[in-house]
Motif scaffolding. Structure first.
Motif, short mmCIF file in Angstrom:
data_model
loop_
_atom_site.label_atom_id
_atom_site.label_comp_id
_atom_site.label_asym_id
_atom_site.label_seq_id
_atom_site.Cartn_x
_atom_site.Cartn_y
_atom_site.Cartn_z
N PRO A 60 0.83 -1.21 0.00
CA PRO A 60 0.00 0.00 0.00
C PRO A 60 0.87 1.26 0.00
O PRO A 60 1.88 1.34 0.70
N ARG A 61 0.45 2.23 -0.81
CA ARG A 61 1.20 3.48 -0.91
C ARG A 61 1.13 4.28 0.39
O ARG A 61 0.17 4.16 1.16
N LEU B 5 -2.16 -2.14 -8.36
CA LEU B 5 -3.09 -1.97 -7.24
C LEU B 5 -2.85 -3.11 -6.24
O LEU B 5 -3.03 -4.29 -6.58
N TRP C 132 -6.75 -2.96 -2.10
CA TRP C 132 -6.50 -2.01 -1.02
C TRP C 132 -7.09 -0.65 -1.39
O TRP C 132 -6.81 -0.10 -2.46
N PRO D 232 -7.01 3.01 0.08
CA PRO D 232 -6.39 3.84 1.12
C PRO D 232 -7.36 4.80 1.79
O PRO D 232 -7.17 5.15 2.96
N TYR E 249 -8.98 -3.49 2.84
CA TYR E 249 -9.18 -4.22 1.59
C TYR E 249 -10.68 -4.41 1.36
O TYR E 249 -11.43 -4.71 2.28
N ALA F 2 -10.76 2.07 -6.81
CA ALA F 2 -9.40 1.75 -6.37
C ALA F 2 -8.37 2.63 -7.06
O ALA F 2 -7.40 3.09 -6.42
N GLU G 174 -8.61 6.24 -5.58
CA GLU G 174 -8.07 6.36 -4.22
C GLU G 174 -6.57 6.10 -4.17
O GLU G 174 -5.83 6.78 -3.44
N ASN G 175 -6.07 5.13 -4.93
CA ASN G 175 -4.65 4.81 -4.86
C ASN G 175 -3.77 5.79 -5.63
O ASN G 175 -2.59 5.94 -5.31
N TYR G 176 -4.33 6.43 -6.65
CA TYR G 176 -3.54 7.35 -7.47
C TYR G 176 -3.88 8.82 -7.21
O TYR G 176 -3.52 9.69 -7.99
#
Length: 426
Positions: free
Chosen positions: A131-132, A314, A339, A341, A346, A394, A397-399
């Protein structure tokens, strides 16, 4: 659908498998129904044999001018003629009751499925990616999305709760995701692309197990058809009522479709954002295999879904579902959880299931192995490759960036005019 012959052979094993799903034993009741049906069939056959024999005796009596005996025999034939339709109707009713009981029982879990009452009993098999970390407060997609084109208010105004309108950059990103997923499955994993009907008949929904048990989860049209809750319904039934050759297998189908679910019983769950919608897009995989190839195909299908997540970078984990969390038709299920964030946890993004011959029996889908005369039931598998809306969540939120923009994953850029960044409206 279960085979009553297998229950006859080992009723204790059948009940033991149901107990793993926390279900009460039913083998004795099913076998009593089956015995009643078989006894009725035997009685009907005996009555028909007796009727045929009496007809011959009547001819003999008439030839011998024995009118009294002929009349007595004719009276017995008349009684049998009246009795036979009653026996046939009793057999039909008993068979229908037995079939309905068998159709309402979920698939039996594979031996390697862990036991458990609910999702807490699921077992993590692997995880991928880290996870970032962010140097700013991360936000959930429903906070980031509106400035990018996730128009929750207009979706509700147009259609009601659990509908969303996507527009502008985020609509392009959603389209890119679906096309990217489908291309990977077709080009890298040999799935045949299919554009299936979104409306299906009763027998199709029955074949994959949505009917009769889960009718409340579906939307029905005024002419009696059902909107698909997953393309699995259309794709799996491509082989219904067929006898395939072994050389034709495996068959692998993939489709990008809209899906429709009433979300019955989901009140209060994920009411914000895109996680749980009445209408959503999903790329679905379906495989049809011989029995001895289905376990390997289950792993292959799951890896295909995992490959999409890995290409998008991801982080995810694979969970083997326990007996209390598996779907109705599943023999074994792997869930992939991505995941998020914004939620710091998850969330399910794909389910890949092998169903054994459970659906095939409902569809009467069979194959003939080389050198064998009698056909056998195929095995069916299905999986998400992936749910487009949840993948969009996803990615957003992740990027996400501190200014509300979202970096476009490198794998998606060719599908979105080489755009590298979704920028929020100012």
């Amino acid at each position: 659908m279960h085979d009553i012959r297998l229950i006859r052979d080992d009723p204790a094993a059948f009940d033991a498998a149901l107990a793993r799903r926390a279900l009460a034993p039913v083998a004795a009741e099913l076998l009593a129904l089956d015995e009643r049906r078989r006894a009725t069939i035997a009685a009907a056959q005996e009555a028909q044999t007796r009727r045929n024999d009496l007809s011959k005796q009547i001819g003999q009596a008439k030839a011998q001018k024995d009118e009294a005996r002929a009349q007595g025999l004719m009276a017995e034939v008349a009684a049998l003629k009246e009795r036979l339709p009653q026996l046939e109707e009793e057999e039909r009713a008993t068979a229908a009751e037995l079939d309905a009981r068998l159709a309402a029982i979920p698939n039996l879990p594979a031996a390697d499925v862990p036991e458990g009452a609910d999702e807490d009993g699921n077992v993590e098999e692997k995880s991928w990616g880290t996870p970032r970390t962010f140097d700013f407060p991360v936000r959930e997609h429903d906070a980031i999305g509106p400035a990018l084109g996730m128009d929750f208010d207009t979706g509700v105004a147009l259609a009601g709760a659990r509908f969303t309108l996507l527009r502008g950059p985020v609509a392009r990103l959603s389209r890119a995701l679906g096309q990217f997923m489908l291309d990977r499955l077709v080009n890298d994993f040999g799935f045949e692309e299919v554009a299936p009907p979104l409306l299906v008949r009763d027998e199709v929904a029955f074949g994959t197990g949505q009917l009769p048990k889960f009718a409340e989860d579906l939307f029905r049209t005024t002419d009696g058809r059902w909107l698909i809750s997953t393309a699995e319904m259309s794709l799996t039934n491509i082989v219904r009522e067929q006898i395939l050759s072994e050389a034709e297998l495996p068959l692998r189908f993939a489709a990008l479709t809209a899906c429709f679910r009433s979300e019955a019983g989901a009140a209060g769950r994920d009411t914000r954002g895109l996680i749980r919608q009445h209408q959503f897009e999903k790329v679905e995989m379906v495989s049809i295999t011989p029995p001895d190839a289905s376990d390997a195909e289950h792993e292959r299908m799951t890896r295909a879904a995992e490959g999409v997540l890995e290409a998008l970078d991801l982080p995810y984990r694979r969970m083997k579902l326990c007996t209390g969390d598996m779907g109705f038709t599943s023999l074994r299920t792997f869930d992939l959880e991505v995941w998020l964030p914004g939620q710091q946890r998850y969330r399910e993004i794909s389910s890949c299931s092998t169903c054994g011959d459970f659906q095939a029996r409902r569809m009467n889908a069979r194959f003939r192995a080389e050198g064998e005369k009698a056909p056998r039931f195929v095995h069916t598998l299905n999986g998400s490759g992936l749910a487009v809306g949840r993948t969009l969540v996803a990615v957003v939120e992740n990027y996400q960036q501190a200014d509300g923009s979202v970096v476009v994953p490198a794998a998606l850029r060719p599908y979105i005019g080489n755009l590298e960044l979704l920028e929020p409206a100012r």
